[in-house]
Motif scaffolding. Structure first.
Motif, PDB file in Angstrom:
ATOM      1  N   HIS A   1      31.572 -19.026 -76.076  1.00  0.00           N
ATOM      2  CA  HIS A   1      30.704 -19.325 -77.215  1.00  0.00           C
ATOM      3  C   HIS A   1      29.953 -20.641 -77.056  1.00  0.00           C
ATOM      4  N   LEU A   2      30.291 -21.411 -76.019  1.00  0.00           N
ATOM      5  CA  LEU A   2      29.631 -22.705 -75.800  1.00  0.00           C
ATOM      6  C   LEU A   2      28.586 -22.582 -74.701  1.00  0.00           C
TER       7      LEU A   2
ATOM      8  N   GLU B   1      27.753 -27.753 -73.177  1.00  0.00           N
ATOM      9  CA  GLU B   1      28.933 -28.037 -73.992  1.00  0.00           C
ATOM     10  C   GLU B   1      30.228 -27.715 -73.244  1.00  0.00           C
ATOM     11  N   ASN B   2      30.215 -26.725 -72.360  1.00  0.00           N
ATOM     12  CA  ASN B   2      31.398 -26.457 -71.541  1.00  0.00           C
ATOM     13  C   ASN B   2      31.731 -27.660 -70.666  1.00  0.00           C
ATOM     14  N   VAL B   3      30.700 -28.218 -70.042  1.00  0.00           N
ATOM     15  CA  VAL B   3      30.919 -29.376 -69.161  1.00  0.00           C
ATOM     16  C   VAL B   3      31.262 -30.613 -69.990  1.00  0.00           C
TER      17      VAL B   3
ATOM     18  N   ALA C   1      21.320 -25.702 -68.594  1.00  0.00           N
ATOM     19  CA  ALA C   1      22.196 -26.398 -69.535  1.00  0.00           C
ATOM     20  C   ALA C   1      22.371 -25.659 -70.856  1.00  0.00           C
ATOM     21  N   GLU C   2      21.322 -24.964 -71.330  1.00  0.00           N
ATOM     22  CA  GLU C   2      21.392 -24.332 -72.658  1.00  0.00           C
ATOM     23  C   GLU C   2      21.812 -22.858 -72.608  1.00  0.00           C
ATOM     24  N   LYS C   3      22.124 -22.351 -71.439  1.00  0.00           N
ATOM     25  CA  LYS C   3      22.559 -20.957 -71.322  1.00  0.00           C
ATOM     26  C   LYS C   3      24.029 -20.816 -71.694  1.00  0.00           C
ATOM     27  N   LYS C   4      24.415 -19.611 -72.104  1.00  0.00           N
ATOM     28  CA  LYS C   4      25.822 -19.267 -72.331  1.00  0.00           C
ATOM     29  C   LYS C   4      26.401 -18.691 -71.033  1.00  0.00           C
ATOM     30  N   PRO C   5      27.707 -18.768 -70.851  1.00  0.00           N
ATOM     31  CA  PRO C   5      28.316 -18.216 -69.626  1.00  0.00           C
ATOM     32  C   PRO C   5      27.933 -16.767 -69.349  1.00  0.00           C
TER      33      PRO C   5
END
Length: 367
Positions: A91-92, A96-98, A129-133
């Motif tokens: 969901h991040l 935000e994951n990093v 950077a703004e993509k979801k996994p």
């Protein structure tokens, strides 16, 4: 060097009646790219988890920079782990994951942005950077996991089969990326893999494991060219194995009798006695195949028939049944265009030759 020394001393670990590690000892140097290599169930992941703090050894000690880390939680060991499954938050965003480890530590927002973009640049993902996994490829997800592990500035990065979920071509590309990242950050990498080629390609040193034991530690060249045991010889690439009795020895030159092959010359410094049974190995690329009978001192030569030619573009692998009934595997490289069309084919009678110095003694037992 930014990395840490890691010392594993007499570590053992059991799960119920299964012994995963048996008195394992290793010394990993600061800044090394060190691989734990072995088949499934050999204990390599258990050892990595013990270093990380996810498993408590039954006995033995683990030191990081000389300090005993027994009883310390994973977050107190200056180690970070990259898992096979990526373990990203779906969901991040990538950013935000990093950033997650830094937010846990309540790092100032301005510094978070600077550090995250620096680490995304390191793994060549600054444009994602703004993509979801879910919008990333497998290789990109693994890079995000590596960036997240590195942003805490660990002194040891633990990698548990991080590339095994990727396809072969992407795996090779990511392996080179990992090697490049290691060169840039300079910390200690401990890499778990069952893939021999991965370990040979990037490691400073390799520990080959089986059944909870470390069988050999050395550089890729040492492991490949001078395997310490029959298991190591068979596990690291393709090889030919002979088991024979020593008939005579002069200096380092042995004459051995091998069933299904006859007598072979073996030039090896390993001390053996007449009557001993020894196991010797030779890599396929060190055996020459020809239509013409070879000649030369300290040269083993046998006649045989091609049972199976396997063409793979850059080389052809030949499986040859020799006159005594045994089989040998040899590789023939295609160094120029004319050799791209094999002149040795199925059922051809051929000669195989190899130097006594290219045979390596890997095991011996008294006569």
């Amino acid at each position: 060097m930014k990395g840490s020394d890691v010392t594993v001393s007499n570590v053992s670990k059991s799960f119920g009646g299964f012994t995963a590690l048996k008195d394992v000892s290793l010394e990993i140097k600061k800044g090394e790219f060190y691989s734990l290599l072995g088949p499934s169930g050999c204990g390599k992941t258990t050892l990595l988890r013990a270093i990380a703090g996810f498993e408590d050894p039954d006995s033995g000690t683990i030191l990081i920079d000389g300090s005993d880390v027994s009883g310390l939680s994973p977050d107190k060991r200056h180690c970070n782990t990259v898992f096979q499954s990526y373990a990203l938050f779906p969901h991040l965003t990538v950013f935000e994951n990093v950033a997650f480890p830094l937010r846990i530590k309540k790092t100032p927002t301005r510094l978070i942005k600077e550090l995250v973009m620096k680490h995304l640049s390191l793994v060549q993902l600054e444009g994602h950077a703004e993509k979801k996994p879910s919008q990333l490829s497998g290789g990109q997800k693994q890079r995000v996991a590596i960036a997240r592990a590195l942003i805490n500035e660990p002194s040891v990065l633990l990698l548990d089969e991080p590339l095994s979920a990727l396809d072969a071509k992407l795996r090779q590309h990511m392996l080179m990326e990992l090697d490049s990242i290691h060169d840039k950050v300079g910390i200690t990498f401990i890499y778990v893999t069952h893939d021999q080629q991965e370990a040979l390609s990037v490691s400073d040193r390799i520990a080959v494991m089986n059944a909870g034991l470390v069988l050999q530690v050395g550089s890729p060249q040492q492991i490949y060219e001078n395997p310490a045991t029959e298991f190591v010889a068979r596990f690291i690439g393709e090889t030919n194995i002979f088991r024979g009795k020593v008939l005579s020895r002069k200096g380092t030159l042995n004459v051995i009798e091998v069933e299904s092959f006859g007598q072979l010359l073996v030039d090896d410094e390993t001390p053996v006695e007449v009557g001993d049974t020894i196991v010797v190995t030779i890599r396929p690329e060190k055996i020459r195949i020809s239509n013409d009978e070879p000649s030369g001192d300290e040269l083993n030569a046998v006649r045989g028939v091609v049972e199976e030619p396997v063409y793979s573009g850059f080389q052809t692998k030949y499986i040859v049944r020799v006159e005594g009934g045994g089989r040998l595997t040899t590789f023939r490289q295609h160094a120029n265009w004319s050799e791209g069309i094999p002149d040795i084919e199925w059922k051809d009678e051929v000669f195989l030759s190899f130097s006594a110095r290219d045979l390596v003694i890997v095991e011996k037992s008294p006569g």
